[in-house]
Design a protein around this motif. Structure first.
Motif, mmCIF file in Angstrom:
data_model
loop_
_atom_site.group_PDB
_atom_site.id
_atom_site.type_symbol
_atom_site.label_atom_id
_atom_site.label_comp_id
_atom_site.label_asym_id
_atom_site.label_seq_id
_atom_site.Cartn_x
_atom_site.Cartn_y
_atom_site.Cartn_z
ATOM 1 N N VAL A 218 -3.966 7.996 -2.472
ATOM 2 C CA VAL A 218 -3.436 7.230 -3.600
ATOM 3 C C VAL A 218 -2.123 6.568 -3.189
ATOM 4 O O VAL A 218 -1.900 5.371 -3.435
ATOM 5 C CB VAL A 218 -3.225 8.144 -4.825
ATOM 6 N N LEU A 219 -1.255 7.342 -2.531
ATOM 7 C CA LEU A 219 0.021 6.793 -2.056
ATOM 8 C C LEU A 219 -0.196 5.735 -0.967
ATOM 9 O O LEU A 219 0.515 4.730 -0.923
ATOM 10 C CB LEU A 219 0.905 7.927 -1.524
ATOM 11 N N ILE A 220 -1.184 5.971 -0.111
ATOM 12 C CA ILE A 220 -1.495 4.995 0.937
ATOM 13 C C ILE A 220 -1.958 3.670 0.332
ATOM 14 O O ILE A 220 -1.484 2.590 0.717
ATOM 15 C CB ILE A 220 -2.568 5.556 1.892
ATOM 16 N N PHE A 221 -2.883 3.739 -0.637
ATOM 17 C CA PHE A 221 -3.405 2.514 -1.237
ATOM 18 C C PHE A 221 -2.321 1.763 -2.004
ATOM 19 O O PHE A 221 -2.296 0.529 -2.001
ATOM 20 C CB PHE A 221 -4.581 2.834 -2.163
ATOM 21 N N LEU A 222 -1.418 2.481 -2.650
ATOM 22 C CA LEU A 222 -0.305 1.823 -3.339
ATOM 23 C C LEU A 222 0.596 1.093 -2.347
ATOM 24 O O LEU A 222 1.104 0.005 -2.627
ATOM 25 C CB LEU A 222 0.509 2.861 -4.133
ATOM 26 N N THR A 223 0.779 1.716 -1.165
ATOM 27 C CA THR A 223 1.581 1.073 -0.115
ATOM 28 C C THR A 223 0.857 -0.135 0.464
ATOM 29 O O THR A 223 1.464 -1.184 0.708
ATOM 30 C CB THR A 223 1.890 2.082 1.016
ATOM 31 N N VAL A 224 -0.459 -0.005 0.674
ATOM 32 C CA VAL A 224 -1.249 -1.105 1.240
ATOM 33 C C VAL A 224 -1.224 -2.322 0.320
ATOM 34 O O VAL A 224 -1.164 -3.475 0.784
ATOM 35 C CB VAL A 224 -2.703 -0.648 1.489
ATOM 36 N N LEU A 225 -1.239 -2.097 -0.988
ATOM 37 C CA LEU A 225 -1.214 -3.209 -1.941
ATOM 38 C C LEU A 225 0.069 -4.024 -1.846
ATOM 39 O O LEU A 225 0.102 -5.205 -2.217
ATOM 40 C CB LEU A 225 -1.383 -2.673 -3.372
ATOM 41 N N ARG A 226 1.133 -3.382 -1.334
ATOM 42 C CA ARG A 226 2.420 -4.084 -1.211
ATOM 43 C C ARG A 226 2.571 -4.802 0.131
ATOM 44 O O ARG A 226 3.576 -5.468 0.361
ATOM 45 C CB ARG A 226 3.576 -3.087 -1.410
ATOM 46 N N ILE A 227 1.576 -4.631 1.022
ATOM 47 C CA ILE A 227 1.625 -5.327 2.316
ATOM 48 C C ILE A 227 1.262 -6.790 2.112
ATOM 49 O O ILE A 227 0.211 -7.109 1.546
ATOM 50 C CB ILE A 227 0.665 -4.671 3.333
ATOM 51 N N ASN A 228 2.121 -7.694 2.562
ATOM 52 C CA ASN A 228 1.899 -9.131 2.353
ATOM 53 C C ASN A 228 0.799 -9.688 3.241
ATOM 54 O O ASN A 228 0.028 -10.552 2.832
ATOM 55 C CB ASN A 228 3.205 -9.901 2.599
ATOM 56 N N SER A 229 0.723 -9.188 4.464
ATOM 57 C CA SER A 229 -0.252 -9.702 5.425
ATOM 58 C C SER A 229 -1.650 -9.155 5.128
ATOM 59 O O SER A 229 -1.847 -7.937 5.016
ATOM 60 C CB SER A 229 0.169 -9.330 6.845
ATOM 61 N N SER A 230 -2.632 -10.050 5.006
ATOM 62 C CA SER A 230 -4.019 -9.618 4.797
ATOM 63 C C SER A 230 -4.551 -8.884 6.024
ATOM 64 O O SER A 230 -5.346 -7.945 5.912
ATOM 65 C CB SER A 230 -4.911 -10.821 4.488
ATOM 66 N N GLU A 231 -4.087 -9.306 7.210
ATOM 67 C CA GLU A 231 -4.494 -8.630 8.450
ATOM 68 C C GLU A 231 -3.945 -7.209 8.485
ATOM 69 O O GLU A 231 -4.631 -6.271 8.918
ATOM 70 C CB GLU A 231 -3.989 -9.418 9.652
ATOM 71 N N GLY A 232 -2.710 -7.032 8.013
ATOM 72 C CA GLY A 232 -2.100 -5.704 7.961
ATOM 73 C C GLY A 232 -2.821 -4.785 6.987
ATOM 74 O O GLY A 232 -3.043 -3.616 7.277
ATOM 75 N N ARG A 233 -3.208 -5.353 5.829
ATOM 76 C CA ARG A 233 -3.954 -4.551 4.851
ATOM 77 C C ARG A 233 -5.304 -4.131 5.415
ATOM 78 O O ARG A 233 -5.739 -2.988 5.244
ATOM 79 C CB ARG A 233 -4.156 -5.356 3.561
ATOM 80 N N LYS A 234 -5.972 -5.069 6.093
ATOM 81 C CA LYS A 234 -7.295 -4.781 6.669
ATOM 82 C C LYS A 234 -7.200 -3.691 7.732
ATOM 83 O O LYS A 234 -8.034 -2.769 7.774
ATOM 84 C CB LYS A 234 -7.879 -6.054 7.267
ATOM 85 N N LYS A 235 -6.184 -3.773 8.594
ATOM 86 C CA LYS A 235 -6.016 -2.780 9.658
ATOM 87 C C LYS A 235 -5.751 -1.398 9.087
ATOM 88 O O LYS A 235 -6.316 -0.402 9.545
ATOM 89 C CB LYS A 235 -4.867 -3.198 10.570
ATOM 90 N N ALA A 236 -4.891 -1.324 8.040
ATOM 91 C CA ALA A 236 -4.567 -0.040 7.421
ATOM 92 C C ALA A 236 -5.791 0.578 6.754
ATOM 93 O O ALA A 236 -6.057 1.776 6.899
ATOM 94 C CB ALA A 236 -3.445 -0.221 6.401
ATOM 95 N N LEU A 237 -6.570 -0.247 6.041
ATOM 96 C CA LEU A 237 -7.748 0.260 5.344
ATOM 97 C C LEU A 237 -8.849 0.662 6.316
ATOM 98 O O LEU A 237 -9.572 1.640 6.079
ATOM 99 C CB LEU A 237 -8.268 -0.797 4.364
ATOM 100 N N THR A 238 -8.996 -0.079 7.416
ATOM 101 C CA THR A 238 -9.999 0.273 8.421
ATOM 102 C C THR A 238 -9.692 1.622 9.053
ATOM 103 O O THR A 238 -10.593 2.448 9.269
ATOM 104 C CB THR A 238 -10.060 -0.814 9.522
ATOM 105 N N THR A 239 -8.413 1.857 9.333
ATOM 106 C CA THR A 239 -7.997 3.136 9.921
ATOM 107 C C THR A 239 -8.320 4.295 8.986
ATOM 108 O O THR A 239 -8.767 5.360 9.423
ATOM 109 C CB THR A 239 -6.483 3.116 10.207
ATOM 110 N N CYS A 240 -8.100 4.078 7.679
ATOM 111 C CA CYS A 240 -8.298 5.156 6.706
ATOM 112 C C CYS A 240 -9.760 5.350 6.315
ATOM 113 O O CYS A 240 -10.154 6.450 5.935
ATOM 114 C CB CYS A 240 -7.470 4.872 5.451
ATOM 115 N N SER A 241 -10.548 4.266 6.368
ATOM 116 C CA SER A 241 -11.932 4.356 5.903
ATOM 117 C C SER A 241 -12.751 5.346 6.716
ATOM 118 O O SER A 241 -13.626 6.039 6.172
ATOM 119 C CB SER A 241 -12.589 2.979 5.936
ATOM 120 N N SER A 242 -12.495 5.428 8.018
ATOM 121 C CA SER A 242 -13.223 6.380 8.868
ATOM 122 C C SER A 242 -12.962 7.810 8.415
ATOM 123 O O SER A 242 -13.891 8.618 8.284
ATOM 124 C CB SER A 242 -12.814 6.210 10.332
#
Length: 310
Positions: A218-242
């Motif tokens: 929950v804390l990770i997703f709240l932080t990811v939503l504040r990331i401006n870069s779409s590439e940064g959001r994608k990289k963070a979510l890909t790392t966590c999805s596994s």
């Protein structure tokens, strides 16, 4: 059933779906799954070991997860396959207790390790500047030791207490390994109080870790939503999805087996859930982490180019 070499302390593992007509096909499929899981986890451990770029806390913890999965699937499948092809279904009381200990030690260790891996992802994404300080090598090794030690201690206590119960004349375990609930059904004494205690322990090793994992994400997703870069959001979510995929595969069946009343599910349903939890999950884990991870795939290509395609 051949009883010439049996003792009064032997148990009988009835195996997977004893009434199934084509059980040999199922056993052969599980053996192939075991080989794939064994090779997949070994390859992942070796990749992390030989590639210096993977010598980070996330991959060190992942190597321990692969080691646990390797040991977990080896605790149940070889004995089941040997029993089927040899025609012998017996397992000694000591052998049963040993199998139970390793199964619950590794299972409990995996619960703890998955929780600590989610904390690693939380620190990496929510506190990236402090990540090298917080997740240093010493802390990473302590996390691994807590996972192995916590699972072993919990399993030792429960195994000793479970095996101290007197067992009735019927020693047929309706399972393909010595699982605690299946063994407790054979006791001549009332085990309801102990089963309640086991359920409470499962809250500590299942619900509490799962709650911490959910809180971390929950804390990770709240932080990811504040990331401006779409590439940064994608990289963070890909790392966590596994990691989330592995958590779902492991915790789902475990919660049904150990945290719901036994009257709510049959022995056959328990066997299906155990197959998912202890056989298919160890096979899928290295695939999930490698196919969705560029660093692991790059390390694999590097090793293949160096040793195979040269």
């Amino acid at each position: 059933m051949d009883t010439s070499n049996e003792t009064l302390t032997d148990f009988f593992l009835l195996g997977l779906f004893p009434e199934l007509q084509y059980v040999s096909i199922l056993i052969t499929s599980i053996l192939l799954t075991y080989i794939i899981a064994f090779m997949g986890n070994i390859i992942l451990i070796l990749l992390i070991w030989v590639d210096s770029r993977l010598h980070t806390p996330m991959y060190i913890l992942l190597s321990h997860l692969s080691l646990i999965d390797l040991a977990l699937i080896s605790t149940t499948v070889p004995k089941m396959v040997i029993n089927y092809f040899s025609g012998k279904k017996t397992i000694s009381r000591l052998g049963c207790g040993t199998q139970m200990f390793f199964f619950f030690a590794l299972g409990g260790g995996e619960c703890l390790l998955l929780t600590l891996m989610s904390y690693d992802r939380y620190v990496a994404i929510c506190n990236p500047l402090r990540y090298p300080i917080i997740m240093n090598t010493g802390v990473c090794l302590q996390m691994a030791l807590v996972s192995w030690g916590g699972g072993a201690l919990n399993s030792l206590i429960n195994t000793i207490y479970t095996m101290h119960f007197p067992f009735c004349d019927s020693r047929e375990i309706h399972h393909f390994f010595c699982e605690m609930p299946a063994v407790l059904k054979l006791s001549c004494e009332d085990t309801s109080l102990y089963e309640t205690v086991v359920s409470i322990i499962c809250i500590v090793f299942v619900l509490l870790p799962l709650g911490l994992i959910i809180a971390s994400y929950v804390l990770i997703f709240l932080t990811v939503l504040r990331i401006n870069s779409s590439e940064g959001r994608k990289k963070a979510l890909t790392t966590c999805s596994s990691h989330l995929a592995v958590v779902s595969l492991y915790y789902g069946p475990a919660m049904i087996i150990y945290m719901t009343p036994h009257s709510f599910h049959t022995s056959e349903q328990d066997e299906i859930l155990s197959i998912i939890n202890t056989i298919f999950t160890p096979m899928l884990n290295p695939l999930i982490y490698s196919l969705r991870n560029k660093e692991v795939l790059t390390a694999l290509r590097k090793v293949m180019n160096r040793h195979i395609l040269r």
